[in-house]
Enzyme design. Structure first.
Site, PDB file in Angstrom:
ATOM      1  N   ASP A  44      -6.837   7.259 105.284  1.00 47.95           N
ATOM      2  CA  ASP A  44      -6.274   6.084 104.621  1.00 47.95           C
ATOM      3  C   ASP A  44      -5.156   5.324 105.478  1.00 47.95           C
ATOM      4  O   ASP A  44      -4.565   4.572 105.047  1.00 47.95           O
ATOM      5  CB  ASP A  44      -5.570   6.242 103.387  1.00 47.95           C
ATOM      6  CG  ASP A  44      -4.726   7.693 103.156  1.00 47.95           C
ATOM      7  OD1 ASP A  44      -4.295   7.834 104.282  1.00 47.95           O
ATOM      8  OD2 ASP A  44      -4.081   7.952 102.268  1.00 47.95           O
ATOM      9  N   SER A  45      -5.025   5.778 106.595  1.00 52.14           N
ATOM     10  CA  SER A  45      -4.435   4.859 107.714  1.00 52.14           C
ATOM     11  C   SER A  45      -4.730   3.826 107.617  1.00 52.14           C
ATOM     12  O   SER A  45      -4.229   2.709 108.414  1.00 52.14           O
ATOM     13  CB  SER A  45      -4.083   5.671 109.126  1.00 52.14           C
ATOM     14  OG  SER A  45      -5.338   6.254 109.352  1.00 52.14           O
ATOM     15  N   ASP A  83     -10.685  10.002 103.269  1.00 51.37           N
ATOM     16  CA  ASP A  83      -9.487  10.224 102.464  1.00 51.37           C
ATOM     17  C   ASP A  83      -9.795   9.967 101.129  1.00 51.37           C
ATOM     18  O   ASP A  83      -9.999   8.652 100.872  1.00 51.37           O
ATOM     19  CB  ASP A  83      -8.406   9.478 102.936  1.00 51.37           C
ATOM     20  CG  ASP A  83      -7.554  10.515 104.029  1.00 51.37           C
ATOM     21  OD1 ASP A  83      -7.564  11.798 104.217  1.00 51.37           O
ATOM     22  OD2 ASP A  83      -6.803   9.866 105.022  1.00 51.37           O
ATOM     23  N   LYS A 112     -10.805  14.446 102.140  1.00 55.53           N
ATOM     24  CA  LYS A 112      -9.621  14.994 102.500  1.00 55.53           C
ATOM     25  C   LYS A 112      -8.477  14.550 101.352  1.00 55.53           C
ATOM     26  O   LYS A 112      -8.449  13.646 100.931  1.00 55.53           O
ATOM     27  CB  LYS A 112      -9.297  14.600 103.890  1.00 55.53           C
ATOM     28  CG  LYS A 112      -7.929  15.209 104.205  1.00 55.53           C
ATOM     29  CD  LYS A 112      -7.512  15.083 105.583  1.00 55.53           C
ATOM     30  CE  LYS A 112      -6.977  13.613 106.155  1.00 55.53           C
ATOM     31  NZ  LYS A 112      -5.850  13.250 105.420  1.00 55.53           N
ATOM     32  N   GLU A 114      -4.329  15.313 100.096  1.00 55.00           N
ATOM     33  CA  GLU A 114      -2.918  15.746 100.877  1.00 55.00           C
ATOM     34  C   GLU A 114      -2.100  16.587  99.655  1.00 55.00           C
ATOM     35  O   GLU A 114      -2.247  16.423  98.495  1.00 55.00           O
ATOM     36  CB  GLU A 114      -2.016  14.578 100.967  1.00 55.00           C
ATOM     37  CG  GLU A 114      -2.296  13.447 102.118  1.00 55.00           C
ATOM     38  CD  GLU A 114      -1.422  12.322 102.196  1.00 55.00           C
ATOM     39  OE1 GLU A 114      -0.304  12.419 101.567  1.00 55.00           O
ATOM     40  OE2 GLU A 114      -1.776  11.602 103.079  1.00 55.00           O
ATOM     41  N   GLU A 177      -0.231  18.121 109.938  1.00 52.85           N
ATOM     42  CA  GLU A 177       0.841  16.723 110.323  1.00 52.85           C
ATOM     43  C   GLU A 177       2.082  17.079 110.417  1.00 52.85           C
ATOM     44  O   GLU A 177       2.863  17.172 109.329  1.00 52.85           O
ATOM     45  CB  GLU A 177       0.566  15.747 109.340  1.00 52.85           C
ATOM     46  CG  GLU A 177       1.241  14.327 109.864  1.00 52.85           C
ATOM     47  CD  GLU A 177       0.771  13.051 109.305  1.00 52.85           C
ATOM     48  OE1 GLU A 177      -0.358  12.921 108.711  1.00 52.85           O
ATOM     49  OE2 GLU A 177       1.274  12.029 109.624  1.00 52.85           O
TER      50      GLU A 177
HETATM   51  O1  KIV Z   1      -5.229   8.711 107.258  1.00 55.04           O
HETATM   52  C1  KIV Z   1      -5.116   9.268 108.505  1.00 55.04           C
HETATM   53  O2  KIV Z   1      -5.241   8.635 109.674  1.00 55.04           O
HETATM   54  C2  KIV Z   1      -4.873  10.668 108.459  1.00 55.04           C
HETATM   55  C3  KIV Z   1      -4.483  11.240 109.828  1.00 55.04           C
HETATM   56  C4  KIV Z   1      -3.312  11.104 110.272  1.00 55.04           C
HETATM   57  C5  KIV Z   1      -4.830  12.872 109.722  1.00 55.04           C
HETATM   58  O3  KIV Z   1      -4.534  11.222 107.641  1.00 55.04           O
END
Ligand code: KIV
Length: 264
Positions: A44-45, A83, A112, A114, A177
């Site tokens: 989600d970056s 994510d 994924k 958090e 992280e």
């Molecule tokens: O969203 C993302 O790019 C991430 C990485 C920083 C692991 O979760």
């Protein structure tokens, strides 16, 4: 039928270093796969590096579905982790399973999310529903601005508890992280699933970088990132040449040469 790298195969890489990277579209998914990287994260970056948001908290499930689909279509063998975005899994197990299911339909091989001890129940619920899960602990970007911020985590007891909770809940890998490097090494030795580090030293089983930091496409990369190219400068140079050619009538060539085009 595409035979993708499975979660179980990634779990078996415990102890063997491997590279993973984020991807957001078909073109770069193809490039990563051609480079031999077979674990891609549609992170989600996306919100920060592609969509121009300040925070990943602005990213929606629809955004993740669209980009998961693009990365899945651009790759053949890669395992595509996607994510779960902010507020798509926190409220209930049912929400978490529904959201994870939507991402799988869009092209995800796994999802994924958090959180550690506080999210173990959600991880277990999604795994019970048949969808492989990657954990993410240490700095949690979705809520960092609301809670503990983006500073490196050093609380050994809490970090070890999170790692064990994620692993015991059935995750097949976990992102660490900005975890203190010594504690990241201790976690890596303590749990049976691969740790994927970002800003957490070099003792983790795997590493991940945000693609745009790696390629030199971001203006403010975090200090732990390494740029292996300067695509930002290359893109500006190419665009400057194109604009100059148009201004001087060097592009296009005076005579058109092709009478048909591809489907784009
Ligand atoms: O969203 C993302 O790019 C991430 C990485 C920083 C692991 O979760």
């Amino acid at each position: 039928m595409r035979q993708r790298t499975r979660a179980g195969a990634i779990r078996e890489r415990k102890g063997t270093p491997f590279a993973t990277v984020t991807a957001y579209d078909a073109a770069f998914a193809r490039a990563a796969e051609a480079a031999g990287i077979d674990v891609l994260l549609v992170g989600d970056s996306l919100g920060n590096v592609v969509l121009g948001y300040e925070s990943t908290a602005s990213v929606t499930l629809e955004d993740m579905e669209r980009h998961a689909g693009a990365v899945a279509r651009g790759s053949i063998r890669a395992h595509v982790i996607v994510d779960l975005p902010f507020m798509s899994y926190e409220a209930s197990d049912a929400d978490a399973i529904r959201s994870a299911g939507r991402l799988v339909r869009a092209g995800a091989s796994s999802v994924k999310l958090e959180g550690g001890v506080d999210r173990a129940e959600r991880i277990a619920a999604i795994v019970r529903a048949g969808i492989p899960v990657v954990g993410h602990m240490g700095v949690l970007p979705q809520t960092a601005a609301l809670a503990e911020g983006f500073r490196r985590r050093h609380d050994r007891a809490a970090l070890l508890a999170d790692a064990h909770a994620i692993s015991d809940a059935g995750a097949f890998a976990v992102v660490l992280e900005m975890v203190d490097a010594t504690i990241a090494a201790e976690i890596t030795a303590a749990i049976p699933i691969p740790t994927i580090g970002i800003g957490s030293g070099n003792a983790t089983d795997a590493q991940i970088l945000v693609l745009y930091d790696l390629l030199g496409l971001t203006s403010e990369a975090p200090p732990f990132a390494r740029a292996y190219a300067d695509l930002s400068a290359a893109a500006t140079g190419a665009l400057r040449s194109y604009a100059a050619d148009v201004a001087a009538r060097r592009f296009p060539a005076a005579l058109a040469t092709a009478d048909s085009r591809n489907g784009r």
